[in-house]
Motif scaffolding. Structure first.
Motif, PDB file in Angstrom:
ATOM      1  N   ALA A  76       0.775  -1.327  -0.019  1.00 57.62           N
ATOM      2  CA  ALA A  76       0.068   0.058   0.042  1.00 57.62           C
ATOM      3  C   ALA A  76       0.744   1.373  -0.099  1.00 57.62           C
ATOM      4  O   ALA A  76       0.677   2.266  -0.764  1.00 57.62           O
ATOM      5  CB  ALA A  76      -0.829   0.083   1.268  1.00 57.62           C
ATOM      6  N   ILE A  77       2.028   1.293   0.567  1.00 56.01           N
ATOM      7  CA  ILE A  77       2.960   2.355   0.819  1.00 56.01           C
ATOM      8  C   ILE A  77       3.406   2.657  -0.543  1.00 56.01           C
ATOM      9  O   ILE A  77       3.607   3.753  -1.171  1.00 56.01           O
ATOM     10  CB  ILE A  77       3.700   2.107   2.073  1.00 56.01           C
ATOM     11  N   GLY A  78       4.172   1.665  -0.933  1.00 58.11           N
ATOM     12  CA  GLY A  78       4.892   1.634  -2.222  1.00 58.11           C
ATOM     13  C   GLY A  78       3.866   2.017  -3.476  1.00 58.11           C
ATOM     14  O   GLY A  78       4.180   2.794  -4.356  1.00 58.11           O
ATOM     15  N   LEU A  79       2.760   1.029  -3.637  1.00 52.92           N
ATOM     16  CA  LEU A  79       1.984   1.686  -4.631  1.00 52.92           C
ATOM     17  C   LEU A  79       1.225   2.798  -4.505  1.00 52.92           C
ATOM     18  O   LEU A  79       0.710   3.598  -5.568  1.00 52.92           O
ATOM     19  CB  LEU A  79       0.757   0.390  -4.723  1.00 52.92           C
ATOM     20  N   GLY A  80       0.944   3.343  -3.365  1.00 50.47           N
ATOM     21  CA  GLY A  80       0.478   4.808  -3.136  1.00 50.47           C
ATOM     22  C   GLY A  80       1.548   5.992  -3.758  1.00 50.47           C
ATOM     23  O   GLY A  80       0.933   6.661  -4.324  1.00 50.47           O
ATOM     24  N   PHE A  81       2.578   5.673  -3.423  1.00 55.45           N
ATOM     25  CA  PHE A  81       3.807   6.477  -4.149  1.00 55.45           C
ATOM     26  C   PHE A  81       3.823   6.304  -5.730  1.00 55.45           C
ATOM     27  O   PHE A  81       3.886   7.014  -6.440  1.00 55.45           O
ATOM     28  CB  PHE A  81       5.131   6.234  -3.678  1.00 55.45           C
ATOM     29  N   ALA A  82       3.853   4.847  -5.993  1.00 52.83           N
ATOM     30  CA  ALA A  82       3.734   4.646  -7.599  1.00 52.83           C
ATOM     31  C   ALA A  82       2.804   5.130  -8.250  1.00 52.83           C
ATOM     32  O   ALA A  82       2.824   5.450  -9.521  1.00 52.83           O
ATOM     33  CB  ALA A  82       4.082   3.151  -7.731  1.00 52.83           C
ATOM     34  N   THR A  83       1.689   5.047  -7.720  1.00 55.69           N
ATOM     35  CA  THR A  83       0.310   5.371  -8.706  1.00 55.69           C
ATOM     36  C   THR A  83       0.180   6.755  -8.846  1.00 55.69           C
ATOM     37  O   THR A  83      -0.519   7.457  -9.555  1.00 55.69           O
ATOM     38  CB  THR A  83      -0.898   4.764  -7.870  1.00 55.69           C
ATOM     39  N   ASP A  84       1.051   7.599  -7.963  1.00 59.14           N
ATOM     40  CA  ASP A  84       1.196   9.192  -7.924  1.00 59.14           C
ATOM     41  C   ASP A  84       2.092   9.542  -8.971  1.00 59.14           C
ATOM     42  O   ASP A  84       2.192  10.645  -9.492  1.00 59.14           O
ATOM     43  CB  ASP A  84       1.379   9.705  -6.609  1.00 59.14           C
ATOM     44  N   ARG A  85       2.977   8.493  -9.351  1.00 57.74           N
ATOM     45  CA  ARG A  85       3.795   8.709 -10.451  1.00 57.74           C
ATOM     46  C   ARG A  85       4.104   7.534 -11.399  1.00 57.74           C
ATOM     47  O   ARG A  85       4.975   6.987 -11.464  1.00 57.74           O
ATOM     48  CB  ARG A  85       5.247   9.118  -9.737  1.00 57.74           C
ATOM     49  N   PRO A  86       3.054   7.179 -12.115  1.00 52.82           N
ATOM     50  CA  PRO A  86       3.443   5.998 -12.980  1.00 52.82           C
ATOM     51  C   PRO A  86       3.955   6.102 -13.757  1.00 52.82           C
ATOM     52  O   PRO A  86       4.699   4.965 -14.396  1.00 52.82           O
ATOM     53  CB  PRO A  86       1.680   5.852 -13.255  1.00 52.82           C
ATOM     54  N   THR A  87       4.466   7.181 -14.467  1.00 51.15           N
ATOM     55  CA  THR A  87       5.393   7.260 -15.701  1.00 51.15           C
ATOM     56  C   THR A  87       6.745   7.160 -14.847  1.00 51.15           C
ATOM     57  O   THR A  87       7.777   6.892 -15.922  1.00 51.15           O
ATOM     58  CB  THR A  87       5.142   8.579 -16.519  1.00 51.15           C
ATOM     59  N   SER A  88       7.132   7.249 -13.779  1.00 54.51           N
ATOM     60  CA  SER A  88       8.278   6.845 -13.193  1.00 54.51           C
ATOM     61  C   SER A  88       8.726   5.477 -12.826  1.00 54.51           C
ATOM     62  O   SER A  88       9.771   5.377 -12.371  1.00 54.51           O
ATOM     63  CB  SER A  88       8.323   7.959 -12.102  1.00 54.51           C
ATOM     64  N   VAL A  89       7.705   4.680 -12.952  1.00 54.02           N
ATOM     65  CA  VAL A  89       7.689   3.122 -12.676  1.00 54.02           C
ATOM     66  C   VAL A  89       8.158   2.247 -13.536  1.00 54.02           C
ATOM     67  O   VAL A  89       7.863   2.516 -14.686  1.00 54.02           O
ATOM     68  CB  VAL A  89       6.371   2.704 -11.910  1.00 54.02           C
ATOM     69  N   ASP A  90       9.198   1.411 -13.459  1.00 58.08           N
ATOM     70  CA  ASP A  90       9.504   0.441 -14.198  1.00 58.08           C
ATOM     71  C   ASP A  90       8.870  -0.965 -14.001  1.00 58.08           C
ATOM     72  O   ASP A  90       7.704  -1.182 -14.587  1.00 58.08           O
ATOM     73  CB  ASP A  90      11.137   0.418 -14.477  1.00 58.08           C
ATOM     74  N   ARG A  91       9.519  -1.601 -13.095  1.00 60.93           N
ATOM     75  CA  ARG A  91       8.975  -2.750 -12.654  1.00 60.93           C
ATOM     76  C   ARG A  91       8.360  -3.195 -11.237  1.00 60.93           C
ATOM     77  O   ARG A  91       8.600  -2.302 -10.492  1.00 60.93           O
ATOM     78  CB  ARG A  91       9.763  -4.200 -12.886  1.00 60.93           C
ATOM     79  N   ILE A  92       7.567  -4.028 -11.227  1.00 62.84           N
ATOM     80  CA  ILE A  92       6.831  -3.950  -9.922  1.00 62.84           C
ATOM     81  C   ILE A  92       6.808  -5.795  -9.411  1.00 62.84           C
ATOM     82  O   ILE A  92       6.193  -6.424 -10.224  1.00 62.84           O
ATOM     83  CB  ILE A  92       5.142  -3.716  -9.830  1.00 62.84           C
ATOM     84  N   ALA A  93       7.316  -5.928  -8.310  1.00 64.95           N
ATOM     85  CA  ALA A  93       7.290  -7.308  -7.628  1.00 64.95           C
ATOM     86  C   ALA A  93       6.605  -7.002  -6.315  1.00 64.95           C
ATOM     87  O   ALA A  93       7.125  -6.535  -5.354  1.00 64.95           O
ATOM     88  CB  ALA A  93       8.907  -7.719  -7.415  1.00 64.95           C
ATOM     89  N   LEU A  94       5.492  -7.884  -6.149  1.00 65.07           N
ATOM     90  CA  LEU A  94       4.633  -7.747  -4.873  1.00 65.07           C
ATOM     91  C   LEU A  94       4.788  -9.134  -4.297  1.00 65.07           C
ATOM     92  O   LEU A  94       4.572 -10.048  -4.994  1.00 65.07           O
ATOM     93  CB  LEU A  94       3.279  -7.240  -5.014  1.00 65.07           C
ATOM     94  N   PHE A  95       4.747  -9.167  -2.835  1.00 68.75           N
ATOM     95  CA  PHE A  95       4.691 -10.462  -2.055  1.00 68.75           C
ATOM     96  C   PHE A  95       3.545 -10.375  -1.076  1.00 68.75           C
ATOM     97  O   PHE A  95       3.777  -9.465  -0.168  1.00 68.75           O
ATOM     98  CB  PHE A  95       5.989 -10.833  -1.538  1.00 68.75           C
TER      99      PHE A  95
END
Length: 299
Positions: A115-134
């Motif tokens: 939730a913390i990481g995706l909260g940041f990532a969804t605010d900057r979607p064009t800055s995100v490369d890959r996502i690995a979730l556990f």
């Protein structure tokens, strides 16, 4: 400092860095690997800390810039006499990334870290490369497990979680399905949480789990969930311990529904801490996943 570096130097052989956030507290983080290499953000959950990612950082830092935060109140970060909520941790992650000048990043996250990481990532979607979730979630909770509910009982929960360290100690046994942690690894997990004051944020994370739509954290989670489709075209890997009683398989199903092209790996005999339950499998999967990375070099 509760953590004895000499005692655990072979398990956590990293250089510490700190960032002062606006309220004056010191946020601890790791920054391993070449500063010009593609960046990976590692975001932990509760009741862990950056120690959770030690194996992956060791394996990946020869080719990637591995940045791992300790949320305020956790790990080696300061533990102020206040409770931090989801929105605070997202803000702190943003401040850290901006302070380091990272323009593009991949995300590795678990538990509350999702939730913390995706909260940041969804605010900057064009800055995100890959996502690995556990074993995580990034939406209002569809249920609250009874094990968590017990820890939220007024007074009793506070005494058990913050006073007796019940939540962290239980995690050492209840988050793995097929194996036990090495005693030194288990000791390192709980070392930063050695007093009532130092366990405050463990309790705060538990108390921050929302149960009603009017609650601020519920609303922030709903915002994150609504933005998840923005990341649907990104390369994503979902690794799940299917015997997790907290982030159960239905949480995985919700991610798959919005990211149908994600690379999904289900471990039927693993629990919540899948990186500890099946470490060799996870290490191999993560290395293969990032070996395919085409992220540009971060200046």
């Amino acid at each position: 400092m509760a953590f004895d570096r000499d005692k655990f130097a072979d398990l956590y052989p990293f250089e510490s860095h700190w960032l002062t956030v606006p309220d004056g507290a010191q946020l601890h983080y790791l920054d391993e690997g070449a500063r010009t290499a593609p960046a990976i953000l590692f975001v932990h959950g509760n009741p862990t800390w950056s120690f959770h990612w030690r194996r992956l950082i060791t394996r990946l830092s020869s080719e990637f810039r591995c940045i791992a935060v300790d949320h305020l109140g956790c790990g080696l970060s300061d533990k102020p006499a206040r409770d931090y909520a989801l929105v605070d941790h997202i803000d702190h992650l943003q401040q850290l990334v901006d302070s380091l000048g990272v323009q593009r990043f991949s995300l590795v996250a678990q538990d509350w870290g999702g939730a913390i990481g995706l909260g940041f990532a969804t605010d900057r979607p064009t800055s995100v490369d890959r996502i690995a979730l556990f074993n995580t979630a990034a939406f209002p909770p569809p249920y609250v497990p009874w094990q968590i509910g017990v820890c939220r009982i007024p007074l009793l929960g506070k005494v058990a979680v913050q006073g007796g360290n019940l939540f962290a100690r239980a995690a050492l046994r209840m988050t793995l399905a097929t194996r036990k942690l090495d005693p030194r690894v288990a000791a390192a997990y709980v070392a930063p949480y050695d007093s009532w004051a130092n366990r405050r944020q463990i309790r705060a994370f538990v108390d921050d789990i929302p149960t009603r739509p009017h609650q601020p954290t519920w609303q922030r989670l709903a915002e994150i969930e609504a933005k998840l489709p923005q990341l649907a075209e990104h390369s994503a890997m979902l690794v799940w311990g299917m015997r997790d009683w907290c982030f159960r398989p239905e949480c995985l199903d919700r991610f798959v529904a919005v990211w149908p092209n994600a690379d999904v790996h289900r471990f039927e005999n693993a629990g919540h801490w899948v990186v500890e339950d099946v470490p060799d499998d996870v290490d191999g999967l993560v290395q293969q996943f990032f070996a395919r990375s085409t992220a540009p070099v971060v200046e």
